[in-house]
Design an enzyme around this catalytic site. Sequence first.
Site, PDB file in Angstrom:
ATOM      1  N   CYS A 116       0.825  -1.226   0.000  1.00  0.00           N
ATOM      2  CA  CYS A 116       0.000   0.000   0.000  1.00  0.00           C
ATOM      3  C   CYS A 116       0.851   1.264   0.000  1.00  0.00           C
ATOM      4  O   CYS A 116       0.356   2.345  -0.321  1.00  0.00           O
ATOM      5  CB  CYS A 116      -0.930   0.006   1.212  1.00  0.00           C
ATOM      6  N   HIS A 256      -4.179   6.834   3.787  1.00  0.00           N
ATOM      7  CA  HIS A 256      -4.452   5.603   3.041  1.00  0.00           C
ATOM      8  C   HIS A 256      -5.884   5.152   3.325  1.00  0.00           C
ATOM      9  O   HIS A 256      -6.323   5.121   4.475  1.00  0.00           O
ATOM     10  CB  HIS A 256      -3.449   4.538   3.472  1.00  0.00           C
ATOM     11  N   ASN A 286     -10.167  -0.792  -0.171  1.00  0.00           N
ATOM     12  CA  ASN A 286      -8.714  -0.600  -0.123  1.00  0.00           C
ATOM     13  C   ASN A 286      -8.109  -0.980  -1.481  1.00  0.00           C
ATOM     14  O   ASN A 286      -8.076  -2.156  -1.835  1.00  0.00           O
ATOM     15  CB  ASN A 286      -8.145  -1.480   0.997  1.00  0.00           C
TER      16      ASN A 286
HETATM   17  N1  ACO Z   1     -18.569 -10.392   8.043  1.00  0.00           N
HETATM   18  C1  ACO Z   1     -19.078 -10.776   9.232  1.00  0.00           C
HETATM   19  N2  ACO Z   1     -18.311 -11.168  10.263  1.00  0.00           N
HETATM   20  C2  ACO Z   1     -16.984 -11.169  10.079  1.00  0.00           C
HETATM   21  C3  ACO Z   1     -16.393 -10.796   8.848  1.00  0.00           C
HETATM   22  C4  ACO Z   1     -17.253 -10.404   7.807  1.00  0.00           C
HETATM   23  N3  ACO Z   1     -16.786 -10.012   6.619  1.00  0.00           N
HETATM   24  N4  ACO Z   1     -15.054 -10.895   8.970  1.00  0.00           N
HETATM   25  C5  ACO Z   1     -14.795 -11.315  10.219  1.00  0.00           C
HETATM   26  N5  ACO Z   1     -15.959 -11.490  10.892  1.00  0.00           N
HETATM   27  C6  ACO Z   1     -16.159 -11.924  12.255  1.00  0.00           C
HETATM   28  C7  ACO Z   1     -14.983 -12.658  12.810  1.00  0.00           C
HETATM   29  O1  ACO Z   1     -14.998 -14.008  12.427  1.00  0.00           O
HETATM   30  C8  ACO Z   1     -15.168 -12.470  14.304  1.00  0.00           C
HETATM   31  O2  ACO Z   1     -16.129 -13.393  14.746  1.00  0.00           O
HETATM   32  P1  ACO Z   1     -15.965 -14.130  16.164  1.00  0.00           P
HETATM   33  O3  ACO Z   1     -15.991 -13.018  17.179  1.00  0.00           O
HETATM   34  O4  ACO Z   1     -17.141 -15.017  16.208  1.00  0.00           O
HETATM   35  O5  ACO Z   1     -14.649 -14.816  16.087  1.00  0.00           O
HETATM   36  C9  ACO Z   1     -15.779 -11.080  14.411  1.00  0.00           C
HETATM   37  O6  ACO Z   1     -16.304 -10.781  13.103  1.00  0.00           O
HETATM   38  C10 ACO Z   1     -14.801 -10.021  14.824  1.00  0.00           C
HETATM   39  O7  ACO Z   1     -13.622 -10.180  14.037  1.00  0.00           O
HETATM   40  P2  ACO Z   1     -12.396  -9.230  14.223  1.00  0.00           P
HETATM   41  O8  ACO Z   1     -11.316  -9.682  13.302  1.00  0.00           O
HETATM   42  O9  ACO Z   1     -12.055  -9.074  15.660  1.00  0.00           O
HETATM   43  O10 ACO Z   1     -13.005  -7.843  13.730  1.00  0.00           O
HETATM   44  P3  ACO Z   1     -12.330  -6.456  13.715  1.00  0.00           P
HETATM   45  O11 ACO Z   1     -13.139  -5.477  14.452  1.00  0.00           O
HETATM   46  O12 ACO Z   1     -10.855  -6.509  14.041  1.00  0.00           O
HETATM   47  O13 ACO Z   1     -12.438  -6.047  12.177  1.00  0.00           O
HETATM   48  C11 ACO Z   1     -11.072  -5.973  10.213  1.00  0.00           C
HETATM   49  C12 ACO Z   1     -11.798  -6.850  11.207  1.00  0.00           C
HETATM   50  C13 ACO Z   1     -12.095  -5.106   9.517  1.00  0.00           C
HETATM   51  C14 ACO Z   1     -10.361  -6.852   9.214  1.00  0.00           C
HETATM   52  C15 ACO Z   1     -10.069  -5.080  10.980  1.00  0.00           C
HETATM   53  O14 ACO Z   1      -9.278  -5.860  11.834  1.00  0.00           O
HETATM   54  C16 ACO Z   1      -9.180  -4.331  10.039  1.00  0.00           C
HETATM   55  O15 ACO Z   1      -9.619  -3.480   9.295  1.00  0.00           O
HETATM   56  N6  ACO Z   1      -7.856  -4.574  10.063  1.00  0.00           N
HETATM   57  C17 ACO Z   1      -6.944  -3.914   9.188  1.00  0.00           C
HETATM   58  C18 ACO Z   1      -6.887  -4.704   7.939  1.00  0.00           C
HETATM   59  C19 ACO Z   1      -6.488  -3.923   6.743  1.00  0.00           C
HETATM   60  O16 ACO Z   1      -6.870  -2.783   6.556  1.00  0.00           O
HETATM   61  N7  ACO Z   1      -5.724  -4.584   5.895  1.00  0.00           N
HETATM   62  C20 ACO Z   1      -5.421  -4.037   4.621  1.00  0.00           C
HETATM   63  C21 ACO Z   1      -4.021  -4.048   4.309  1.00  0.00           C
HETATM   64  S1  ACO Z   1      -3.039  -3.057   5.320  1.00  0.00           S
HETATM   65  C22 ACO Z   1      -3.594  -1.590   5.107  1.00  0.00           C
HETATM   66  O17 ACO Z   1      -3.917  -1.243   4.008  1.00  0.00           O
HETATM   67  C23 ACO Z   1      -3.709  -0.722   6.302  1.00  0.00           C
END
Ligand code: ACO
Length: 329
Positions: A116, A256, A286
């Site tokens: 990114c 970003h 993203n």
């Molecule tokens: N739909 C429904 N439920 C979901 C989904 C989905 N798409 N994805 C995950 N869940 C569930 C999980 O299984 C989990 O369930 P559980 O509690 O029963 O185990 C629950 O939702 C919570 O999951 P978390 O991973 O804790 O959710 P979080 O609040 O951390 O959000 C997310 C997840 C959106 C991926 C977040 O961690 C995030 O944005 N991280 C950064 C990732 C990113 O941006 N990466 C891109 C590359 S790097 C960059 O560009 C910055």
Amino acid sequence: MNGKPHAMVLGTGRAVPDKVLTNADLEKMVKTSDRWITERTGIKERRVVEPGTPLSELATEAALAALENAGVAGEEIDLVIVGTVTGDMKFPATACLVQERIGAKSAVGFDLSAACSGFLYGLQVAGSLIAQGGYRRALVIGGDVLTSMVDWDDRDTCVLFGDGAGAVVLGPSDGERGILGTYLKSDGKYSHLLCNPGCGSLNPPTPENVRDKLHTIRMEGREVFRHAVVSMVDALKTVLDEAGMTVDDLDLLIPHQANLRIIEAVNKRFRVPAEKLFVNVEQYGNTSAGSIPIALAEACQSGRVEKGSLVGMVTFGAGFTWASALIRL
Ligand code: ACO
């Protein structure tokens, strides 16, 4: 790179695919909901290429738009840098394909891998090469077709990403306008938290590795989130401090566009008012290296910034890599 500007932006352009994939569409593909995606990420829809459409198509379209906006002809370009992790092929570099399509016969072109952060890394490299005096017209393109490496059965990742590319044409500064500062960092200690383990020399695309989906994106979302916030705060603070400026000096901050919650968490530290904070993640998701140059082109072309505006940009990506830049347009 800080101090008097040596290279400035002459024009911007962007390209996104026509096809829209909404949260409602994703509800039919994996166990998710518009509500979950919106609350956790701010994303409502993303643009996706038709399968088999390569990055070079988006990169060339963005490059041609930036050339037209700059009033520069393709043959005037002497440097092409494409920041990407989804080039058309392992080799040749996508920059060479773009070079050929825009008619930049005397240019040198190469790709740059910083996920990114690819666009801001490319901006620093091109700016430095112009500062050295060897190049006069550079195209810096950031773009990715991340949907080509998404596992569409993995709800943890497939809701986050979209495709797109953006570009700027750089030329020597007029002494006032241009790149006022940049800051680049990386830390390979965290490479395993966000990676595409297949397709390279570590895990070549054997039938077993493809079966195990090693060619798709692997991510520890919560950890990535945490590091993204800390690193983007570090990058923006450092580039401003080194330039002797504060966020109050900015006309626009372009973070970003990965996740609205990451943007809000970073902005808790800086408190940039909404009218000076660029957000389009709800529309595109993203787009990796495409995120910042797409936003910059949209900000310029919508009149949100103009000649003389001070723009801050800050990013974070796999590696980990993170970076920031200050430019006077
Ligand atoms: N739909 C429904 N439920 C979901 C989904 C989905 N798409 N994805 C995950 N869940 C569930 C999980 O299984 C989990 O369930 P559980 O509690 O029963 O185990 C629950 O939702 C919570 O999951 P978390 O991973 O804790 O959710 P979080 O609040 O951390 O959000 C997310 C997840 C959106 C991926 C977040 O961690 C995030 O944005 N991280 C950064 C990732 C990113 O941006 N990466 C891109 C590359 S790097 C960059 O560009 C910055």
